[in-house]
Design a protein around this motif. Structure first.
Motif, PDB file in Angstrom:
ATOM      1  N   MET A 146       0.853  -1.205   0.005  1.00 40.08           N
ATOM      2  CA  MET A 146      -0.007   0.044  -0.304  1.00 40.08           C
ATOM      3  C   MET A 146       0.767   1.309  -0.002  1.00 40.08           C
ATOM      4  N   LEU A 147       2.046   1.258   0.617  1.00 39.97           N
ATOM      5  CA  LEU A 147       3.051   2.279   0.661  1.00 39.97           C
ATOM      6  C   LEU A 147       3.482   2.475  -0.680  1.00 39.97           C
ATOM      7  N   ASP A 148       3.906   1.271  -1.366  1.00 38.99           N
ATOM      8  CA  ASP A 148       4.398   1.480  -2.767  1.00 38.99           C
ATOM      9  C   ASP A 148       3.399   2.089  -3.715  1.00 38.99           C
ATOM     10  N   TYR A 149       2.268   1.545  -3.678  1.00 41.77           N
ATOM     11  CA  TYR A 149       0.981   2.187  -4.420  1.00 41.77           C
ATOM     12  C   TYR A 149       0.746   3.570  -4.014  1.00 41.77           C
ATOM     13  N   LEU A 150       1.099   3.909  -2.968  1.00 41.67           N
ATOM     14  CA  LEU A 150       0.637   5.370  -2.320  1.00 41.67           C
ATOM     15  C   LEU A 150       1.619   6.321  -3.034  1.00 41.67           C
ATOM     16  N   ILE A 151       2.978   5.947  -3.168  1.00 43.06           N
ATOM     17  CA  ILE A 151       3.810   6.959  -4.018  1.00 43.06           C
ATOM     18  C   ILE A 151       3.971   6.889  -5.222  1.00 43.06           C
ATOM     19  N   ASP A 152       3.282   5.857  -6.053  1.00 47.49           N
ATOM     20  CA  ASP A 152       3.260   5.719  -7.419  1.00 47.49           C
ATOM     21  C   ASP A 152       1.941   6.136  -7.986  1.00 47.49           C
ATOM     22  N   GLU A 183       0.659   8.921  -9.345  1.00 45.43           N
ATOM     23  CA  GLU A 183       0.931   9.649 -10.549  1.00 45.43           C
ATOM     24  C   GLU A 183       1.570   8.840 -11.505  1.00 45.43           C
ATOM     25  N   GLU A 184       2.508   8.532 -11.197  1.00 41.13           N
ATOM     26  CA  GLU A 184       3.200   7.287 -12.333  1.00 41.13           C
ATOM     27  C   GLU A 184       2.396   6.430 -12.843  1.00 41.13           C
ATOM     28  N   ASP A 185       1.400   5.594 -11.923  1.00 44.06           N
ATOM     29  CA  ASP A 185       0.660   4.584 -12.447  1.00 44.06           C
ATOM     30  C   ASP A 185      -0.468   5.399 -13.364  1.00 44.06           C
ATOM     31  N   LEU A 223       8.003   6.969   2.363  1.00 45.16           N
ATOM     32  CA  LEU A 223       7.715   8.207   2.932  1.00 45.16           C
ATOM     33  C   LEU A 223       8.731   9.312   2.691  1.00 45.16           C
ATOM     34  N   SER A 224       9.940   8.774   2.634  1.00 48.42           N
ATOM     35  CA  SER A 224      11.200   9.700   2.053  1.00 48.42           C
ATOM     36  C   SER A 224      11.744   9.863   0.570  1.00 48.42           C
ATOM     37  N   ASP A 225      10.638   8.903   0.036  1.00 47.34           N
ATOM     38  CA  ASP A 225      10.804   8.868  -1.682  1.00 47.34           C
ATOM     39  C   ASP A 225      10.774  10.099  -2.104  1.00 47.34           C
ATOM     40  N   PRO A 226      11.527  10.846  -3.129  1.00 48.34           N
ATOM     41  CA  PRO A 226      11.232  12.057  -3.791  1.00 48.34           C
ATOM     42  C   PRO A 226       9.646  12.108  -4.677  1.00 48.34           C
ATOM     43  N   LYS A 227       9.344  10.951  -4.825  1.00 46.98           N
ATOM     44  CA  LYS A 227       7.814  11.058  -5.532  1.00 46.98           C
ATOM     45  C   LYS A 227       6.810  11.860  -4.373  1.00 46.98           C
ATOM     46  N   VAL A 228       6.889  11.761  -3.126  1.00 49.33           N
ATOM     47  CA  VAL A 228       6.010  12.088  -2.127  1.00 49.33           C
ATOM     48  C   VAL A 228       5.886  13.625  -2.499  1.00 49.33           C
ATOM     49  N   SER A 229       6.908  14.424  -2.483  1.00 50.99           N
ATOM     50  CA  SER A 229       7.020  15.645  -2.731  1.00 50.99           C
ATOM     51  C   SER A 229       6.263  16.316  -3.780  1.00 50.99           C
ATOM     52  N   GLU A 230       6.302  15.235  -4.826  1.00 53.61           N
ATOM     53  CA  GLU A 230       5.744  15.737  -6.291  1.00 53.61           C
ATOM     54  C   GLU A 230       4.192  15.607  -6.424  1.00 53.61           C
ATOM     55  N   GLN A 231       3.561  15.103  -5.058  1.00 49.07           N
ATOM     56  CA  GLN A 231       2.033  14.891  -5.554  1.00 49.07           C
ATOM     57  C   GLN A 231       1.596  15.459  -4.055  1.00 49.07           C
ATOM     58  N   VAL A 279      -0.572  13.032  -1.917  1.00 48.86           N
ATOM     59  CA  VAL A 279       0.543  12.110  -1.038  1.00 48.86           C
ATOM     60  C   VAL A 279       1.281  12.684  -0.170  1.00 48.86           C
ATOM     61  N   ARG A 280       1.641  13.889  -0.135  1.00 48.90           N
ATOM     62  CA  ARG A 280       2.443  14.767   0.788  1.00 48.90           C
ATOM     63  C   ARG A 280       1.422  15.025   1.933  1.00 48.90           C
ATOM     64  N   THR A 281       0.165  15.074   1.692  1.00 51.05           N
ATOM     65  CA  THR A 281      -0.820  15.086   3.026  1.00 51.05           C
ATOM     66  C   THR A 281      -0.903  13.970   3.719  1.00 51.05           C
ATOM     67  N   VAL A 282      -0.874  12.733   3.000  1.00 55.32           N
ATOM     68  CA  VAL A 282      -0.990  11.416   3.790  1.00 55.32           C
ATOM     69  C   VAL A 282       0.161  11.297   4.494  1.00 55.32           C
ATOM     70  N   SER A 283       1.510  11.667   3.763  1.00 58.69           N
ATOM     71  CA  SER A 283       2.833  11.388   4.331  1.00 58.69           C
ATOM     72  C   SER A 283       3.062  12.121   5.416  1.00 58.69           C
TER      73      SER A 283
END
Length: 365
Positions: free
Chosen positions: A260-266, A268-270, A324-332, A335-339
């Protein structure tokens, strides 16, 4: 690969690390360099794949998903004296997983029989007596020069050296079968995916009746339960009942949290790739946040009864920190809110792993 000295063995450093500093010391000293050495071997092997599409996906899976192998390699820190078996095994098995995920995500085929045959390699990899077959028989691209065959054989070779494997084999296979089923259903024609996954959930959902269909599916997509059982199989005295308890401690909650964490940050990409994402099936962001937060608490509760429970608690905090430290978090924005909500009030262990995750990404990936 650096051998442990007698003094290190005598001091008990082959046992599970006692705290986050001890764990990260092992990661930096042993796990990171040896995982990267193993991945370098498979990268060189993939470079020689004759078919251009298979070569492209094999190389891309290593380049973009290296952190999957590093994360899996953490389990080798639980028994350094067996890391010469665990690291090659975990890297080879995870590399098969990532390679096939790329092949199916960007597939030239939408045939479920093709996907199932490809993933038969993951079932053969965990059975030392299985004879590899032509896993590409149902697709156009076939000539990988023996790449997938060699990955399967490496897993089988390493598994044959695990003294307690017979006690863990059934639980590992059960998890691998669920993983294979998921990969088939999630990669078929987009308009059929959700229906197929829900039908599958009706058949298998009794394994975790409190989970929603998307959460159950996510839990089946994690390899962490398999890696934990690999580690447990280092013990020649491992019993089948202990293996059952270990599997139950990891599946569904630790495994579900992982994916679920993996999908959370992905997300936009998906969306861009038209790929299925299990975080998209909640009514709103708050519901998604609450369900993931619940999974964190369920996972923590489950691992309390395991021997060396401190390591498994560190795995849970490490998962949160890593994703939650993945750079993708800051781009969405969502996701930033959830993080931020998940990180609010974090224990020191999670913050420690958060800082180390950023350092590893910046320094090594």
């Amino acid at each position: 690969m650096e051998a442990l000295s007698l003094s290190e063995l005598e001091q008990g450093r082959y046992l599970s690390p006692r705290g986050p500093i001890g764990l990260m010391n092992r990661v930096y000293k042993y796990v990171l360099p040896e995982v990267r050495e193993s991945l370098h071997f498979w990268r060189q092997d993939a470079n020689g794949i004759p078919d251009p599409e298979l070569r492209k996906q094999a190389l891309a899976s290593i380049e973009t998903k290296e952190f999957h192998c590093i994360g899996g390699g953490i389990y080798a820190a639980g028994n350094l004296s067996m890391r010469h078996i665990l690291i090659p095994l975990i890297v080879a098995y995870q590399t098969i997983s990532d390679y096939l995920d790329n092949l199916c995500d960007r597939s030239t085929s939408l045939d479920p029989a093709d996907f199932r045959l490809l993933h038969q390699s993951m079932l053969d990899a965990i059975d030392p007596n299985a004879e590899p077959v032509n896993y590409y028989a149902l697709r156009d691209e076939q000539n990988d020069g023996g790449y997938l065959y060699r990955l399967v054989r490496k897993c089988q070779e390493m598994i044959s050296l695990l003294p307690g494997y017979s006690a863990a084999a059934a639980e590992i296979r059960d998890l691998a079968v669920l993983y294979t089923d998921l990969q088939v259903y999630k990669h078929i024609r987009p308009e059929l995916r959700e229906t197929a996954l829900k039908e599958w959930w009706k058949q298998q959902g009794s394994l975790a009746p409190h989970l929603h269909w998307n959460e159950f599916a996510a839990a089946t997509g994690s390899t962490l339960g398999v890696f934990m059982l690999f580690l447990s199989a280092c013990d020649p005295k491992l019993s089948k009942s202990s293996s059952e308890s270990i599997r139950a401690a990891y599946f569904p909650h630790v495994c579900g949290l992982h994916i679920m964490l993996d999908y959370l940050i992905d997300q936009e990409e998906d969306r861009a790739g038209g790929d299925l994402n299990f975080c998209n099936y909640y009514d709103d962001t708050e519901t998604m946040l609450n369900r993931i937060a619940s999974m964190v608490e369920w996972a923590r509760k489950d691992v309390r009864e395991l021997p060396e429970s401190s390591m498994h608690r560190m795995v849970i905090e490490g998962l949160l920190a890593l994703y939650l430290s993945d750079p993708k978090v800051s781009e969405q924005r969502e996701v930033r809110t959830v993080s931020k909500s998940l990180m609010r009030g974090s224990p020191l262990t999670r913050l420690f792993f958060f800082a180390n995750s950023r350092w590893i990404r910046n320094r090594f990936l």
